[in-house]
Scaffold this active site. Structure first.
Site, short mmCIF file in Angstrom:
data_model
loop_
_atom_site.label_atom_id
_atom_site.label_comp_id
_atom_site.label_asym_id
_atom_site.label_seq_id
_atom_site.Cartn_x
_atom_site.Cartn_y
_atom_site.Cartn_z
N CYS A 102 5.37 -6.27 1.55
CA CYS A 102 5.70 -4.85 1.47
C CYS A 102 5.08 -4.10 2.67
O CYS A 102 5.54 -4.27 3.79
CB CYS A 102 5.25 -4.27 0.14
SG CYS A 102 6.01 -2.66 -0.23
N TYR A 103 4.02 -3.31 2.47
CA TYR A 103 3.38 -2.62 3.59
C TYR A 103 2.89 -3.62 4.63
O TYR A 103 3.01 -3.40 5.84
CB TYR A 103 2.22 -1.78 3.08
CG TYR A 103 1.46 -1.04 4.16
CD1 TYR A 103 1.90 0.21 4.61
CD2 TYR A 103 0.32 -1.58 4.74
CE1 TYR A 103 1.21 0.89 5.60
CE2 TYR A 103 -0.37 -0.92 5.73
CZ TYR A 103 0.07 0.32 6.16
OH TYR A 103 -0.60 0.98 7.16
N LYS A 156 -9.65 -10.24 -16.17
CA LYS A 156 -9.93 -10.43 -17.60
C LYS A 156 -9.70 -11.86 -18.05
O LYS A 156 -10.52 -12.43 -18.78
CB LYS A 156 -9.07 -9.47 -18.42
CG LYS A 156 -9.35 -9.48 -19.90
CD LYS A 156 -10.63 -8.77 -20.26
CE LYS A 156 -10.47 -7.27 -20.12
NZ LYS A 156 -11.66 -6.52 -20.58
N SER A 210 -21.48 -3.96 -25.02
CA SER A 210 -20.55 -3.26 -25.90
C SER A 210 -19.95 -4.16 -26.95
O SER A 210 -19.39 -3.68 -27.94
CB SER A 210 -19.41 -2.66 -25.06
OG SER A 210 -18.58 -3.70 -24.54
N GLY A 211 -20.03 -5.47 -26.75
CA GLY A 211 -19.40 -6.41 -27.66
C GLY A 211 -18.04 -6.86 -27.19
O GLY A 211 -17.44 -7.76 -27.78
N GLY A 212 -17.52 -6.24 -26.11
CA GLY A 212 -16.26 -6.69 -25.52
C GLY A 212 -16.48 -7.97 -24.73
O GLY A 212 -17.62 -8.37 -24.46
N GLU A 257 4.10 -11.33 -6.21
CA GLU A 257 3.01 -11.39 -7.17
C GLU A 257 3.37 -10.77 -8.51
O GLU A 257 2.68 -10.98 -9.52
CB GLU A 257 1.76 -10.70 -6.61
CG GLU A 257 1.84 -9.18 -6.48
CD GLU A 257 2.50 -8.69 -5.21
OE1 GLU A 257 2.30 -7.51 -4.86
OE2 GLU A 257 3.20 -9.48 -4.54
N GLY A 303 0.83 -1.20 0.00
CA GLY A 303 0.00 0.00 0.00
C GLY A 303 0.86 1.25 0.00
O GLY A 303 2.06 1.18 0.29
N HIS A 313 7.71 -8.02 -3.68
CA HIS A 313 6.41 -8.37 -4.25
C HIS A 313 6.52 -9.67 -5.04
O HIS A 313 6.89 -9.65 -6.22
CB HIS A 313 5.90 -7.25 -5.17
CG HIS A 313 5.52 -6.01 -4.46
ND1 HIS A 313 4.25 -5.80 -3.95
CD2 HIS A 313 6.23 -4.90 -4.14
CE1 HIS A 313 4.19 -4.61 -3.37
NE2 HIS A 313 5.38 -4.04 -3.46
N ASP A 359 -16.12 -8.66 -21.59
CA ASP A 359 -16.76 -8.54 -20.27
C ASP A 359 -18.28 -8.43 -20.39
O ASP A 359 -19.02 -9.19 -19.77
CB ASP A 359 -16.20 -7.33 -19.52
CG ASP A 359 -14.69 -7.36 -19.41
OD1 ASP A 359 -14.14 -8.47 -19.32
OD2 ASP A 359 -14.07 -6.28 -19.42
N SER A 360 -18.74 -7.48 -21.19
CA SER A 360 -20.19 -7.31 -21.32
C SER A 360 -20.80 -8.49 -22.06
O SER A 360 -21.94 -8.88 -21.79
CB SER A 360 -20.52 -6.00 -22.03
OG SER A 360 -20.14 -6.04 -23.39
N SER A 361 -20.05 -9.09 -22.99
CA SER A 361 -20.58 -10.24 -23.73
C SER A 361 -20.80 -11.44 -22.81
O SER A 361 -21.83 -12.12 -22.88
CB SER A 361 -19.62 -10.62 -24.86
OG SER A 361 -19.49 -9.57 -25.79
#
Length: 516
Positions: A88-89, A372, A229-231, A177, A61, A175, A233-235
């Site tokens: 880290c933090y 994603k 939108s056709g992307g 990750e 953070g 980190h 995520d929305s698809s």
């Protein structure tokens, strides 16, 4: 989530890498759940019983542990016997809460650092004597509280890693990750499987039935529209919502005038073939009027986000829908600074760009906690066509946030042509499968050129192509010069008002993938 699924909690202290920790855990086929730093001991106990929580990771953070108001966990959590890993933090916070000394380092460490492993045990089991890790810190643990031992150090950081002698508590200043930490996955694997005793018993596709139930419960006997939108995520959200609601769902595609070439026709045709009812709204004139004269990128996003909602509200009145479904995913919320201690990188039109007054009873975001690549796995499991599953991401505000400065119809058409050339050349070369995104940007800079033996003064177009796994970090793609030359030659030849083409060679961070 069933009680049979093992879970790692990730405490979010506002670091932009927090989501990466959760994602890396999920890559190990163990479910991760992000929780706020003010989570109580009782809430942790409840999660342990309901979700079979096996461990906790404290993220990095931007704060300093000794600053007033900096985020902290309840120290009693450290006494629960739950395996804990501080990064880290989080590493500094554990030491600070238990009586160690944390202060500003003599030298800050940012980027790749060489760490010496003094004791390759626990989280560090199997590592070499010297490891390359990714550091990003100004504060340093100078001394440890009792019953702790140092496991690793660097030249500038005397306590780069530690563990408690009796409890399963570990801390890493670096980190794991981040991909730049060479054996970061091994470190996380050690914690998840060796220290916490988790089983790899989770898959993204297992969420489909849960998401269907969630949408049905949220909508009840009512009707809903989904912002399409056709992307990817929305698809994916649209197909899940269609399975949940059937004829009670209407997909709404808003053509705001900032789409890529052929986008409205492609989306309508594709989803009607999938059995989803689609309404295409031609709202080009109203969107252009709304952002006329606006140059601030955050202003563009807010205006476009607000206008999207107004269009959806109008369609909802016509169709009797009371609920809105969106394809918001977790990185959208992270970059919009939705958590208390997170910095806002940019507003996403479907998160921070939403107006404060909305007519819908609820906004349902079935993918809000997914990344994603996880959404792609869901899409594959749902049987979406490859051209949707592997489609490169495209911002909701479209080309409006790939045009620096004021957006006009002429600039949009110019950029649409340049973007088509970039796509055609990269896809013709076969490199598109290796890239996360590739597109053109119309800068607000003009440059002198020579065309037809005469002076020309025209726009500068920038080309952006990146490689990434989850879009929260990215590396610029080293495209072959011949491809870049073809792109540049075609753009300057086919678009008279462009005199110069440049290539963006900036990683994320420090840049974002999009320019605005």
């Amino acid at each position: 989530m069933t009680s049979k699924t093992d879970v790692i909690l990730v405490v979010d202290f506002g670091g932009q890498y927090c989501h990466l920790i959760a994602r890396r855990i999920r890559e190990l086929n163990v479910y991760s759940e992000i929780v706020p730093p003010n989570i109580t001991v009782d809430e942790v106990r409840e999660l342990i019983s309901s979700l079979n929580v096996k461990g906790m990771i404290l993220s990095g953070g931007p704060s300093s542990v000794y600053e007033p108001g900096s985020p902290k966990i309840d120290p009693q959590i450290l006494d629960m016997g739950l395996p804990i890993l501080g990064l880290c933090y989080g590493h500094q916070l554990i030491a600070h809460l238990l009586g160690g000394e944390v202060k500003r380092g003599n030298r800050q460490e940012y980027g790749v650092a060489h760490v010496t492993i003094d004791k390759p045990v626990g989280v560090l089991r199997g590592l070499d004597r010297t490891e390359n890790v990714w550091m990003s810190h100004g504060d340093t643990v100078q001394s440890l509280p009792g019953e702790f031992e140092v496991l690793a150090h660097t030249e500038n950081c005397p306590v780069a890693a530690y563990r408690h002698l009796r409890k399963p508590i570990y801390g890493l200043q670096w980190h794991p990750e981040v991909v730049h930490t060479e054996h970061g996955t091994l470190m996380l694997r050690n914690f998840v499987f060796e220290v916490c005793g988790c089983e790899a018993n989770w898959r993204p596709s297992s969420l489909i039935d849960e998401k269907i139930r969630e949408i049905r419960k949220g909508v009840g006997e009512g009707r809903a529209i989904i912002a399409l939108s056709g992307g990817i995520d929305s698809s994916t959200s649209a197909i899940i919502a269609a399975k949940a609601l059937g004829k009670k769902l209407t997909a709404v595609f808003v053509d705001h005038g900032f789409m890529r070439e052929g986008e409205p026709e492609f989306v309508k045709r594709t989803f009607e073939e999938l059995g989803v009812k689609v309404i295409v709204v031609d709202a080009r004139n109203r969107f252009f009027q709304k952002i006329r004269g606006v140059t601030d990128p955050e202003g563009k996003r807010r205006i476009i986000g607000r206008e999207f909602i107004r269009v959806f509200e109008e369609i909802a009145r016509e169709t009797g829908a009371e609920h809105l479904i969106q394809g918001t995913i977790y990185p959208d919320r992270i970059e919009s600074g939705f958590r208390k201690h997170s910095d806002k990188i940019k507003s996403h039109h479907n998160v921070a760009g939403l107006p404060t007054r909305i007519e819908f009873k609820t906004i349902i975001e079935p993918l809000r906690d997914l990344y994603k690549d996880e959404v792609r796995k869901l899409a594959e499991a749902l049987g979406l066509p490859d051209e949707i599953v592997h489609r490169q991401p495209f911002p909701g505000p479209g080309l409006a946030v790939r045009i620096m400065g004021e957006v006009t119809p002429e600039k949009v058409e110019l950029l649409r042509r340049a973007d088509r050339i970039v796509s055609e050349e990269i896809e013709r070369s076969g490199l598109n499968d290796e890239l996360w995104q590739y597109f053109a940007v119309l800068t607000d800079t003009k440059s002198t050129g020579v065309k037809g033996d005469a002076r020309a003064y025209g726009y500068v177009v920038a080309i952006r192509a990146v490689k990434s796994q989850e879009a929260m970090t990215a590396s610029f793609a080293e495209l072959p010069y011949k491809i870049l030359e073809r792109i540049s030659t075609r753009i300057t030849n086919e678009i008279p008002s462009v005199t110069r083409v440049v290539y963006d060679i900036t990683h994320k961070p420090p840049a974002t993938i999009e320019w605005e």
